[in-house]
Design an enzyme around this catalytic site. Structure first.
Site, PDB file in Angstrom:
ATOM      1  N   GLY A  48      46.506  42.005  33.802  1.00 24.40           N
ATOM      2  CA  GLY A  48      45.724  40.906  33.262  1.00 24.40           C
ATOM      3  C   GLY A  48      44.562  41.429  32.443  1.00 24.40           C
ATOM      4  O   GLY A  48      44.276  42.631  32.436  1.00 24.40           O
TER       5      GLY A  48
ATOM      6  N   SER B  12      40.806  42.306  31.111  1.00 21.98           N
ATOM      7  CA  SER B  12      39.665  42.901  31.791  1.00 21.98           C
ATOM      8  C   SER B  12      38.731  41.807  32.304  1.00 21.98           C
ATOM      9  O   SER B  12      38.412  40.854  31.592  1.00 21.98           O
ATOM     10  CB  SER B  12      38.916  43.826  30.824  1.00 21.98           C
ATOM     11  OG  SER B  12      37.806  44.421  31.454  1.00 21.98           O
ATOM     12  N   GLY B  13      38.297  41.941  33.561  1.00 21.99           N
ATOM     13  CA  GLY B  13      37.363  40.987  34.142  1.00 21.99           C
ATOM     14  C   GLY B  13      38.002  39.775  34.782  1.00 21.99           C
ATOM     15  O   GLY B  13      37.293  38.895  35.280  1.00 21.99           O
ATOM     16  N   VAL B  14      39.344  39.711  34.816  1.00 19.06           N
ATOM     17  CA  VAL B  14      40.004  38.529  35.366  1.00 19.06           C
ATOM     18  C   VAL B  14      40.021  38.547  36.894  1.00 19.06           C
ATOM     19  O   VAL B  14      40.256  37.520  37.536  1.00 19.06           O
ATOM     20  CB  VAL B  14      41.442  38.403  34.802  1.00 19.06           C
ATOM     21  CG1 VAL B  14      42.392  39.384  35.503  1.00 19.06           C
ATOM     22  CG2 VAL B  14      41.958  36.978  34.898  1.00 19.06           C
ATOM     23  N   GLY B  15      39.768  39.721  37.507  1.00 24.15           N
ATOM     24  CA  GLY B  15      39.693  39.783  38.963  1.00 24.15           C
ATOM     25  C   GLY B  15      40.783  40.608  39.627  1.00 24.15           C
ATOM     26  O   GLY B  15      41.064  40.427  40.817  1.00 24.15           O
TER      27      GLY B  15
ATOM     28  N   SER C 161      40.862  43.953  40.392  1.00 21.54           N
ATOM     29  CA  SER C 161      40.360  44.868  41.423  1.00 21.54           C
ATOM     30  C   SER C 161      39.854  44.110  42.644  1.00 21.54           C
ATOM     31  O   SER C 161      40.042  44.548  43.785  1.00 21.54           O
ATOM     32  CB  SER C 161      39.246  45.752  40.846  1.00 21.54           C
ATOM     33  OG  SER C 161      39.740  46.582  39.813  1.00 21.54           O
TER      34      SER C 161
ATOM     35  N   ASP D 217      43.033  50.344  37.959  1.00 24.43           N
ATOM     36  CA  ASP D 217      42.602  50.529  36.571  1.00 24.43           C
ATOM     37  C   ASP D 217      43.696  51.134  35.698  1.00 24.43           C
ATOM     38  O   ASP D 217      44.126  50.535  34.726  1.00 24.43           O
ATOM     39  CB  ASP D 217      41.329  51.371  36.488  1.00 24.43           C
ATOM     40  CG  ASP D 217      40.724  51.326  35.093  1.00 24.43           C
ATOM     41  OD1 ASP D 217      40.594  50.203  34.555  1.00 24.43           O
ATOM     42  OD2 ASP D 217      40.414  52.382  34.535  1.00 24.43           O
TER      43      ASP D 217
ATOM     44  N   GLU E  22      37.194  49.986  41.416  1.00 24.01           N
ATOM     45  CA  GLU E  22      35.962  49.632  40.707  1.00 24.01           C
ATOM     46  C   GLU E  22      35.697  48.139  40.886  1.00 24.01           C
ATOM     47  O   GLU E  22      36.495  47.307  40.451  1.00 24.01           O
ATOM     48  CB  GLU E  22      36.094  49.952  39.213  1.00 24.01           C
ATOM     49  CG  GLU E  22      34.859  49.572  38.419  1.00 24.01           C
ATOM     50  CD  GLU E  22      35.109  49.503  36.921  1.00 24.01           C
ATOM     51  OE1 GLU E  22      34.208  49.020  36.207  1.00 24.01           O
ATOM     52  OE2 GLU E  22      36.201  49.906  36.478  1.00 24.01           O
TER      53      GLU E  22
ATOM     54  N   ARG F  74      56.188  25.422  38.201  1.00 24.41           N
ATOM     55  CA  ARG F  74      55.825  24.805  39.476  1.00 24.41           C
ATOM     56  C   ARG F  74      56.994  24.781  40.460  1.00 24.41           C
ATOM     57  O   ARG F  74      56.826  24.342  41.595  1.00 24.41           O
ATOM     58  CB  ARG F  74      55.324  23.378  39.241  1.00 24.41           C
ATOM     59  CG  ARG F  74      54.075  23.332  38.375  1.00 24.41           C
ATOM     60  CD  ARG F  74      53.595  21.914  38.125  1.00 24.41           C
ATOM     61  NE  ARG F  74      53.216  21.237  39.348  1.00 24.41           N
ATOM     62  CZ  ARG F  74      52.746  19.989  39.392  1.00 24.41           C
ATOM     63  NH1 ARG F  74      52.607  19.302  38.259  1.00 24.41           N
ATOM     64  NH2 ARG F  74      52.426  19.434  40.545  1.00 24.41           N
TER      65      ARG F  74
END
Length: 311
Positions: free
Chosen positions: A154, A156-159, A161, A178, A203, A244
């Protein structure tokens, strides 16, 4: 760039003894195929795969020792070429003088081992197949969930880790965060590992880098894992229609292998760790022949056919 292994790595890995040809230990091995050059020793030189590591066992050496010295020297000179990565004598047999002479003149590494020929062949082949396998690196997290290798990707920063951290807390094992190094070790088999520099590390934004093995113990990590499922985390898009039911199975191609692929929308209130955990369990169920989506579709079709108004 094609992966390659140096002869020196084989010597170190299998603790081989060097008889001569140390200057040739830098020679590359570009294929996992080995050669037992019986036909060459018999005098048939066509199609000799000189680029392979040559293995001489009991059969080859018994025949070779029955030749005249002139014949031995002629055939040893054919064996030892500028591209031959090495010649390995197994079972601790004495090395014929003619082969030593030819290897010394051409700087071909001449090696010996006390191991049995078949066993040595198998071990070296397995090692070379792993080292020479097609390789790529991908951004994401690899976690072992109930025995299923799940690669979480996904933006970067989407969650990713943070989700991996929650999965580790729930008893699953981290493989890599990472950057994931992926090798295709066979048809349809992808194995992921962590670069040595960041092995066992996570991280977490706001905290920094944490050592998962130190915090959660050796049972919380593993060195490698076969990748069976890819989960893509993306910010929820109101304009996009997400699956769905689960009837349509998407795949993602990594190297030459197609891997089952799920898109998981991210928004506040969704427990991503639990969702991915369930995705892994559902993957295992499908492999056992239980497909809930197909069973539901079958029941729905039957209800429609029967005119069941109790839906």
């Amino acid at each position: 760039m094609q992966p390659k292994v140096r002869t020196a790595e084989i010597v170190k890995q299998f603790n081989l003894k060097i008889v001569t040809g140390e200057e040739g230990l830098h020679r590359p091995i570009l294929t996992a195929d080995l050669c037992r050059p019986g036909l060459v020793l018999a005098g048939y030189y066509a199609y000799y795969p000189a680029e392979r590591l040559q293995i001489l066992g009991k059969t080859e050496l018994t025949f070779f020792n029955n030749l005249t010295y002139e014949e031995q020297l002629e055939r040893a000179n054919v064996l030892c070429t500028d591209e031959t990565p090495g010649i390995l004598i197994t079972r601790g047999f004495d090395v014929p003088e003619a082969i030593v002479k030819a290897a010394d003149e051409t700087n071909v590494p001449l090696l010996t081992t006390k191991g049995h020929t078949t066993s040595v062949e198998s071990q070296i082949t397995n090692f070379l197949e792993a080292e020479l396998a097609p390789t790529t690196a991908m951004h994401g997290v690899l976690v072992d969930i109930y025995g299923v290798g799940v690669f979480i990707k996904g933006a970067s920063g989407v969650g990713k880790s943070e989700t991996a951290l929650e999965l580790v807390k729930r008893g699953h094992r981290l493989v890599a965060d990472d950057s994931v190094e992926i090798r295709q070790t066979g048809d349809g088999i992808l194995v992921g590992t962590a670069p040595k520099l960041i092995q066992h590390l996570l991280e977490i934004r706001g905290i920094g880098i944490i050592d998962v093995m130190t915090l959660f113990g050796a049972g919380a990590v593993r060195s490698h894992k076969k990748i069976s499922l890819v989960c893509n985390l993306e910010i929820w898009d109101q304009a996009k229609v997400y699956d769905r039911v689960g009837l349509d199975q998407e795949t993602l191609q990594i190297i030459d292998t197609e891997i089952p692929f799920l898109t998981i929308p991210v928004r506040p209130g969704r427990n991503l760790a639990v969702i991915i955990e369930v995705a892994a369990m559902n993957y295992r169920l499908k492999n056992m022949g239980i497909n809930t989506a197909e069973e539901f579709a079958g029941r729905l079709a039957q209800a429609i056919e029967d005119g069941n108004g109790g839906l």
